[in-house]
Design a protein around this motif. Sequence first.
Motif, PDB file in Angstrom:
ATOM      1  N   ILE A  64      -0.639  12.186   4.925  1.00 32.91           N
ATOM      2  CA  ILE A  64      -0.650  11.138   5.940  1.00 32.91           C
ATOM      3  C   ILE A  64      -2.067  10.873   6.413  1.00 32.91           C
ATOM      4  O   ILE A  64      -2.486   9.727   6.578  1.00 32.91           O
ATOM      5  N   LEU A  67      -3.958   8.892   3.899  1.00 35.88           N
ATOM      6  CA  LEU A  67      -3.546   7.490   3.975  1.00 35.88           C
ATOM      7  C   LEU A  67      -4.249   6.779   5.125  1.00 35.88           C
ATOM      8  O   LEU A  67      -4.748   5.655   4.981  1.00 35.88           O
ATOM      9  N   PHE A  68      -4.315   7.458   6.278  1.00 31.56           N
ATOM     10  CA  PHE A  68      -5.026   6.883   7.418  1.00 31.56           C
ATOM     11  C   PHE A  68      -6.483   6.620   7.079  1.00 31.56           C
ATOM     12  O   PHE A  68      -7.045   5.575   7.411  1.00 31.56           O
ATOM     13  N   VAL A  71      -6.959   3.557   4.899  1.00 33.92           N
ATOM     14  CA  VAL A  71      -6.840   2.274   5.592  1.00 33.92           C
ATOM     15  C   VAL A  71      -7.997   2.073   6.556  1.00 33.92           C
ATOM     16  O   VAL A  71      -8.486   0.946   6.723  1.00 33.92           O
ATOM     17  N   ILE A  72      -8.503   3.146   7.175  1.00 41.38           N
ATOM     18  CA  ILE A  72      -9.654   3.000   8.056  1.00 41.38           C
ATOM     19  C   ILE A  72     -10.866   2.514   7.269  1.00 41.38           C
ATOM     20  O   ILE A  72     -11.589   1.615   7.693  1.00 41.38           O
ATOM     21  N   LEU A  74     -10.738   0.875   4.519  1.00 44.45           N
ATOM     22  CA  LEU A  74     -10.486  -0.465   4.013  1.00 44.45           C
ATOM     23  C   LEU A  74     -10.737  -1.506   5.091  1.00 44.45           C
ATOM     24  O   LEU A  74     -11.309  -2.560   4.836  1.00 44.45           O
ATOM     25  N   LEU A  75     -10.303  -1.220   6.321  1.00 39.35           N
ATOM     26  CA  LEU A  75     -10.368  -2.214   7.386  1.00 39.35           C
ATOM     27  C   LEU A  75     -11.518  -1.966   8.338  1.00 39.35           C
ATOM     28  O   LEU A  75     -11.562  -2.569   9.390  1.00 39.35           O
ATOM     29  N   LEU A 153      13.085   7.502   1.747  1.00 43.26           N
ATOM     30  CA  LEU A 153      11.810   7.513   1.031  1.00 43.26           C
ATOM     31  C   LEU A 153      11.778   6.426  -0.035  1.00 43.26           C
ATOM     32  O   LEU A 153      10.749   5.778  -0.236  1.00 43.26           O
ATOM     33  N   ALA A 156      11.217   3.178   1.711  1.00 41.15           N
ATOM     34  CA  ALA A 156       9.836   3.069   2.181  1.00 41.15           C
ATOM     35  C   ALA A 156       8.900   2.731   1.037  1.00 41.15           C
ATOM     36  O   ALA A 156       7.988   1.905   1.175  1.00 41.15           O
ATOM     37  N   VAL A 160       6.671  -0.639   0.949  1.00 41.02           N
ATOM     38  CA  VAL A 160       5.211  -0.597   0.934  1.00 41.02           C
ATOM     39  C   VAL A 160       4.665  -1.428  -0.221  1.00 41.02           C
ATOM     40  O   VAL A 160       3.700  -2.173  -0.075  1.00 41.02           O
ATOM     41  N   LEU A 163       5.032  -5.085   0.656  1.00 41.48           N
ATOM     42  CA  LEU A 163       4.158  -5.521   1.738  1.00 41.48           C
ATOM     43  C   LEU A 163       2.704  -5.593   1.321  1.00 41.48           C
ATOM     44  O   LEU A 163       1.968  -6.472   1.760  1.00 41.48           O
ATOM     45  N   ALA A 164       2.277  -4.674   0.495  1.00 42.05           N
ATOM     46  CA  ALA A 164       0.846  -4.563   0.237  1.00 42.05           C
ATOM     47  C   ALA A 164       0.408  -5.355  -0.982  1.00 42.05           C
ATOM     48  O   ALA A 164      -0.777  -5.397  -1.278  1.00 42.05           O
ATOM     49  N   LYS A 165       1.359  -5.972  -1.662  1.00 41.96           N
ATOM     50  CA  LYS A 165       0.989  -6.724  -2.863  1.00 41.96           C
ATOM     51  C   LYS A 165       0.283  -8.010  -2.448  1.00 41.96           C
ATOM     52  O   LYS A 165       0.657  -8.661  -1.489  1.00 41.96           O
ATOM     53  N   ARG A 166      -0.743  -8.348  -3.160  1.00 34.14           N
ATOM     54  CA  ARG A 166      -1.454  -9.596  -2.861  1.00 34.14           C
ATOM     55  C   ARG A 166      -0.645 -10.783  -3.369  1.00 34.14           C
ATOM     56  O   ARG A 166      -0.046 -10.729  -4.434  1.00 34.14           O
TER      57      ARG A 166
END
Lengths: 168, 100
Positions: A64, A67-68, A71-72, A74-75, A153, A156, A160, A163-166
Amino acid sequence: MELAIFYVFALGAVIAAIGVVALKNPVYSALSLAAVFVALAALYVLLNAPFIAAAQVMIYAGAILILFLFVIMLLSPETERGIGALPRQRWLAALFGIALVVELAVVLGSAVLPVSRGPFTPEQLARVGDTEAVGALLFTDFLLPFEITSLLLLVAMVGVIVLAKRRG
Amino acid sequence: MTTLNHFLVLSAILFSIGTVGVLVRRNPLIMFMSIELMLNAANLAFVAFSRYLFNLDGQVIVFIVLTVAAAEVAVGLAIIVALFRTRATVNVDEANALKG
């Protein structure tokens, strides 16, 4: 001795938790959260739950948190601007936080332990083994939550990916 | 000798710190990390009860909570990435339209 170990790791957990909330840089917050996870894992070992401690370190600090951090990173350039709460909101939040912790600590600090106990005393647990006992429970009494968790799972994972696909 | 109350008060303190973090910080990633902190506080309460009541149900529940938290973090971070990839800013107060 047990009390000293408890206070050492409890103090570490609380300081790291304050670090998660108070640090400006999100990467520092994530690393402070890792310290919270490790301190809590040490407390789980103190509570005769070594399997849960190992699972906590593996799942939380090992998956986890990574993963955080992804994303940190990335953004990160976008998250630096425009973060400001109203000053009055901060003081109100701190006030309600202090009220919450005082109320919870008073109620839980004076709680009386229930009378009915189960069969798994620490001596019994040391004889049987914590992992074996949790595994036996997971596949007999808690079989339905276990299967539902595996379905969760799967859901999920599909969510994911969608949601994350461009687009396009 | 540590009693159950020690662990419950620690769980309460961690939960309150997580709550204040969700209320005060506006960065969505740090809000998410504060929510994980609250989940960990609840896990600590579960394991403490499991040890002091000689019952292993608490540990099994913590195992399931760990799994659910992992799934929730994955989906939540995917939502954050999808949301803030199309927008220029990362202010949760401005993410108030359902269709991007």
